[in-house]
Design an enzyme around this catalytic site. Structure first.
Site, PDB file in Angstrom:
ATOM      1  N   ASN A  72       0.565  -1.005  -0.327  1.00  0.00           N
ATOM      2  CA  ASN A  72      -0.234  -0.232  -0.267  1.00  0.00           C
ATOM      3  C   ASN A  72       0.526   1.488   0.044  1.00  0.00           C
ATOM      4  OD1 ASN A  72      -1.649   1.950   0.330  1.00  0.00           O
ATOM      5  ND2 ASN A  72      -2.326   1.446   2.511  1.00  0.00           N
ATOM      6  N   LYS A 129      -0.109   3.945   0.020  1.00  0.00           N
ATOM      7  CA  LYS A 129      -0.288   5.514   0.353  1.00  0.00           C
ATOM      8  C   LYS A 129      -0.343   6.834  -0.285  1.00  0.00           C
ATOM      9  CE  LYS A 129       0.308   4.023   4.757  1.00  0.00           C
ATOM     10  NZ  LYS A 129      -0.161   4.014   6.189  1.00  0.00           N
ATOM     11  N   HIS A 188      -9.441   0.864   5.212  1.00  0.00           N
ATOM     12  CA  HIS A 188      -7.911   1.464   5.785  1.00  0.00           C
ATOM     13  C   HIS A 188      -8.339   2.873   6.613  1.00  0.00           C
ATOM     14  CE1 HIS A 188      -3.976   2.594   6.059  1.00  0.00           C
ATOM     15  NE2 HIS A 188      -3.454   1.821   5.984  1.00  0.00           N
ATOM     16  N   GLU A 227      -6.721   4.402   7.579  1.00  0.00           N
ATOM     17  CA  GLU A 227      -6.721   5.988   7.386  1.00  0.00           C
ATOM     18  C   GLU A 227      -8.111   7.269   7.031  1.00  0.00           C
ATOM     19  OE1 GLU A 227      -3.055   5.783   5.521  1.00  0.00           O
ATOM     20  OE2 GLU A 227      -2.040   5.153   7.254  1.00  0.00           O
ATOM     21  N   GLU A 230      -5.622  -4.891  11.054  1.00  0.00           N
ATOM     22  CA  GLU A 230      -4.611  -3.966  10.801  1.00  0.00           C
ATOM     23  C   GLU A 230      -5.002  -3.005  12.123  1.00  0.00           C
ATOM     24  OE1 GLU A 230      -2.686  -2.841   6.685  1.00  0.00           O
ATOM     25  OE2 GLU A 230      -4.036  -1.575   7.075  1.00  0.00           O
ATOM     26  N   GLY A 249       2.479   2.185  11.269  1.00  0.00           N
ATOM     27  CA  GLY A 249       3.505   3.448  10.744  1.00  0.00           C
ATOM     28  C   GLY A 249       3.748   3.695  11.504  1.00  0.00           C
ATOM     29  N   SER A 305       3.606  -2.270  10.657  1.00  0.00           N
ATOM     30  CA  SER A 305       4.653  -2.237  10.763  1.00  0.00           C
ATOM     31  C   SER A 305       5.118  -3.610  10.300  1.00  0.00           C
ATOM     32  CB  SER A 305       5.054  -1.508  12.500  1.00  0.00           C
ATOM     33  OG  SER A 305       4.530  -0.204  12.446  1.00  0.00           O
TER      34      SER A 305
HETATM   35  C1  PEP Z   1      -1.168  -0.125   6.554  1.00  0.00           C
HETATM   36  O1  PEP Z   1      -0.756   1.499   6.223  1.00  0.00           O
HETATM   37  O2  PEP Z   1      -1.451  -0.571   5.532  1.00  0.00           O
HETATM   38  C2  PEP Z   1       0.382  -0.333   7.235  1.00  0.00           C
HETATM   39  C3  PEP Z   1       0.565  -1.257   7.227  1.00  0.00           C
HETATM   40  O3  PEP Z   1       1.352   0.658   7.055  1.00  0.00           O
HETATM   41  P1  PEP Z   1       2.547   0.300   7.678  1.00  0.00           P
HETATM   42  O4  PEP Z   1       3.511  -0.900   7.469  1.00  0.00           O
HETATM   43  O5  PEP Z   1       3.690   1.515   7.204  1.00  0.00           O
HETATM   44  O6  PEP Z   1       2.165   0.222   9.200  1.00  0.00           O
END
Ligand code: PEP
Length: 272
Positions: free
Chosen positions: A19, A21, A114, A116, A186, A192, A231
């Site tokens: 992803n 982003k 997601h 976000e 998630e 992040g 992460s």
């Molecule tokens: C994500 O944006 O779906 C995500 C898991 O980000 P990160 O791997 O940076 O934590």
């Protein structure tokens, strides 16, 4: 390896989804895809096997770059996806991107819900369900994201929150719809932040998610891909993907660096 309550059929091939982003530009995207293709498609000696015996890989890129990335992935086993999709079919919805448009550009997947989008752009459980329904109707696979905040976990409400997010989607798309979807767990506190759920924490939630679907349809539950996101790095991917109910990952930051992303794909292949 922690024992799953559900049989893992061979068809549950691992899936690793990048992803991006709101990152990238034409030059960086081109270089990243070139490096990924060179590393992932070089065969058994040059890189991990991403054909039918290995792991499936997809990249969810910003809308403006769909055409560029679709072209760069031409002839590749790496699939294309979007980071969102409109709940509307077409019409006077300024700024929206329809599932038909995504399909037109060769997308196979669309992320919906997601965290976000949920926290920054007001995507409610109901809207996420409508988006998932629209994505399936358009012939793409929705990657339905669910996850609790840090405070909800501290309050002991993590499973309740995730179950409620799932139920909102189940109610709209039913078991058949869920069977056509991928779920991504998630935890919001892990996205992040550099703080990853432990393999035990993640496996417990993944088993709950699969169990929740199994209450409606055990066969569909045993086939459902449940990805972990938050992460994930090359260094922790194998310990997560080695768990029975963790079928791969949704990768944010690490998907922007070819070596890091390929290390995660290798971990998926190695735990398949
Ligand atoms: C994500 O944006 O779906 C995500 C898991 O980000 P990160 O791997 O940076 O934590």
């Amino acid at each position: 390896m922690q024992e799953s309550r559900y049989e893992a059929p061979k068809s549950r091939r691992k899936l690793v989804v990048g992803n991006w982003k709101m990152n990238g530009d034409r030059a960086a995207n081109g270089a990243l895809i070139d490096a990924l293709r060179a590393g992932l498609e070089a065969g058994p000696e040059g890189g991990p096997d991403t054909d039918a015996n290995g792991a499936a890989v997809a990249l969810c890129v910003p809308f403006p770059y769909l055409a560029q990335v679709a072209g760069a992935l031409d002839g590749s086993s790496i699939a294309l996806g979007s980071q969102d999709a409109s709940e509307y079919a077409n019409g006077a919805y300024t700024g929206e991107v329809s599932v038909a448009m995504l399909k037109d550009f060769g997308c196979a997947y669309a992320i919906v819900g997601h965290s976000e989008r949920r926290t920054l752009f007001g995507d409610t459980d109901e809207r996420v369900a409508l988006k998932a329904e629209r994505v399936i109707a358009g012939g793409l696979v929705p990657i339905v994201c669910v996850g609790e905040t840090g405070m909800e976990r501290e309050q002991g409400r993590a499973e309740e929150i995730v179950a409620a997010q799932l139920d909102a989607v189940f109610e709209r798309i039913g078991v058949a719809g869920m069977a056509a979807s991928v779920v991504a767990y998630e935890p919001v506190w892990a996205i992040g932040t550099g703080r990853t759920a432990s393999p035990e924490e993640a496996e417990a939630m993944h088993a709950m998610i699969r169990g929740h679907l199994a209450e409606r349809d055990a066969a569909a539950a045993s086939r459902l891909l449940v990805l972990y996101g938050g992460s994930v790095k090359a260094s922790n991917a194998a310990s997560l993907f080695g768990r029975d109910d963790i079928d791969g990952g949704l990768i944010g930051g690490a998907s922007l660096v070819a070596e890091d992303f390929m290390g995660i794909v290798r971990a998926a292949v190695g735990t398949s």
